[in-house]
Enzyme design. Structure first.
Site, short mmCIF file in Angstrom:
data_model
loop_
_atom_site.label_atom_id
_atom_site.label_comp_id
_atom_site.label_asym_id
_atom_site.label_seq_id
_atom_site.Cartn_x
_atom_site.Cartn_y
_atom_site.Cartn_z
N ASN A 1 0.82 -1.22 0.00
CA ASN A 1 0.00 0.00 0.00
C ASN A 1 0.85 1.27 0.00
O ASN A 1 0.37 2.33 0.39
CB ASN A 1 -0.99 -0.02 1.17
CG ASN A 1 -0.32 -0.31 2.50
OD1 ASN A 1 0.89 -0.20 2.62
ND2 ASN A 1 -1.10 -0.69 3.49
N ARG B 1 2.71 6.44 11.96
CA ARG B 1 2.03 5.91 13.14
C ARG B 1 1.79 7.05 14.10
O ARG B 1 2.66 7.90 14.32
CB ARG B 1 2.87 4.83 13.84
CG ARG B 1 2.87 3.47 13.15
CD ARG B 1 1.49 2.81 13.11
NE ARG B 1 1.49 1.57 12.36
CZ ARG B 1 1.04 1.42 11.11
NH1 ARG B 1 0.55 2.45 10.44
NH2 ARG B 1 1.07 0.24 10.52
N GLN C 1 -6.30 3.23 18.34
CA GLN C 1 -7.26 3.05 17.24
C GLN C 1 -8.27 1.97 17.58
O GLN C 1 -7.84 0.90 18.01
CB GLN C 1 -6.50 2.69 15.95
CG GLN C 1 -5.63 3.82 15.48
CD GLN C 1 -5.01 3.61 14.10
OE1 GLN C 1 -4.29 4.45 13.63
NE2 GLN C 1 -5.31 2.52 13.45
N HIS D 1 -7.93 5.89 10.00
CA HIS D 1 -6.80 5.19 9.38
C HIS D 1 -7.26 4.46 8.11
O HIS D 1 -7.77 3.35 8.18
CB HIS D 1 -6.24 4.19 10.40
CG HIS D 1 -4.93 3.58 10.00
ND1 HIS D 1 -4.19 2.79 10.84
CD2 HIS D 1 -4.22 3.64 8.85
CE1 HIS D 1 -3.09 2.40 10.24
NE2 HIS D 1 -3.09 2.89 9.01
#
Ligand code: NAI
Length: 358
Positions: free
Chosen positions: A117, A256, A285, A309
């Site tokens: 990704n 992050r 998260q 995210h």
């Protein structure tokens, strides 16, 4: 063999969109493959606390599949309970939710789908830089409210041309960000990384390496964070470092959340030391409803480009990381060598250098 996957809830969206492969509903497209091979496949989003499916099934799973988008935190404590665990696969990139030192000690291999990704994230970084520098979000919100005050927006809108942009981390994503910035005619492209880029790669993007982090941030109008989270990067962008930023700089973090100190960033934004903060990663998260990054603003009421995210989980990325997970599993079942680029922790040792050294 028991394979446990901790994925995110896809709800109605996943029922309607089968390409949402990273969800509990669509199970990375692995169910018939794994069951066809006679394996037990447990999939759940329940990951917190002793009664969660994660903690219940980790005790006898041999393979754990997790996703950075809904991280199941494999702490040392859990590693010690996971008596059968041999392989952790991150469906995506970024394995900081696994205690990697504990994995080394217990000879549990940790693999990611490296590169799956990286373009998705690099595009998101460039978009976020632009939306901060151009003051896009407040402009759009004004339109939704029914207002029209060009000066209110333009007083804090700039061009990216002629600005200095720097990346902390010039690996797969950081380098792709630099590549994508070349046509914007920035004044300079900088990077801070303990691994220098190969000379040819550095030349191709016209970037300059700055070896001291304070010096690096003091030269940047825009800083983008693209290094992994590890012991050497947790809280790297803190109140002390933020003082060395140019006043009014923009900061984008899609790496992050915990690399940036939550409160220090919010304070720097409120004081105008930062003009903007954008990204999709959070120290916890899902982020709690009252997380300060949801609503933090600069003194002019803008500068927030935070989203959930998702930068690395576009439908294109999901296709790539789902098929990458399947290849890793096939190699594991067939006792074949794994692609070295995917190996974070091999049998009892770190393979990647990206997470720092113990
Ligand atoms: P990579 O391993 O190709 O590159 C990481 C680079 O960071 C390496 O060049 C390494 O030397 C450098 N680095 C490590 N520690 C550093 C430090 N203390 N200071 C400066 N540089 C340092 O990794 P890649 O593919 O570029 O991904 C980077 C990170 O981006 C991942 O670890 C992950 O946390 C995050 N990520 C976020 C996604 C999202 O959806 N928001 C999706 C994919 C990755």
């Amino acid at each position: 063999m028991k394979v446990l996957a901790i994925l995110y809830e896809g709800g109605q969206a996943a029922a309607e969109e089968p390409r949402l492969l990273g969800t509990v509903q669509n199970q990375l497209g692995l169910r018939s493959y794994l069951e066809g091979l006679g394996h037990e496949f447990i999939v759940s989003s329940s990951k917190e606390g002793p009664d969660s499916d994660f903690q219940k099934h980790i005790v006898d799973a041999e393979v754990l599949i997790t996703t950075p988008f809904h991280p199941g935190y494999l702490t040392r404590d859990l590693v010690e309970k996971a008596k059968n665990l041999k392989l952790c696969i991150t469906a995506g990139v970024g394995s900081d939710h696994i205690d990697l030192n504990a994995a080394v000690d217990h000879k549990i291999q940790v693999l990611e789908v490296s590169g799956s990704n990286v373009v998705s994230v690099a595009e998101h970084v460039v978009m976020s830089i632009l939306l901060l520098v151009r003051n896009f979000v407040p402009a759009h919100e004004m339109i939704e409210r029914g207002d029209w005050q060009v000066s209110q927006i333009a007083r804090n809108a700039f061009d990216l041309e002629n600005k200095v942009v720097g990346t902390i981390g010039a690996g797969r994503i950081g380098y792709r960000v630099l590549q994508r910035l070349v046509p914007f005619d920035c004044k300079e492209l900088l990077y801070f990384d303990y691994t220098p880029l190969p000379a040819e790669a550095q030349k191709a993007v016209g970037a300059r390496r700055v070896e001291d982090l304070r010096e690096f941030v003091s030269q940047c109008d825009v800083v983008t964070v693209n290094c992994p989270l590890h012991e050497g990067t947790r809280g790297l962008v803190n109140a002390e470092l933020l003082k060395h930023f140019k006043r009014g700089a923009w900061l984008v973090n899609t790496a992050r959340g915990a690399i940036c100190d939550k409160d220090a960033v919010a304070e720097a934004l409120a004081s105008g030391q930062l003009s903007g903060y954008a990204g999709d990663v959070w120290n916890v998260q899902p982020a709690p409803k009252d997380h300060v990054w949801r609503t933090a603003k600069n003194p002019l009421g803008g500068g927030n480009g935070m989203v959930p995210h998702y930068s690395g989980t576009t439908l294109d990325a999901q296709a790539r990381y789902a098929s990458g997970v399947r290849s890793i599993l096939a190699n594991y079942f067939g006792d074949q060598q794994q692609d070295p680029a995917n190996v974070i922790v091999g049998l009892g040792e770190y393979v990647t250098k990206a997470y720092g050294q113990r």
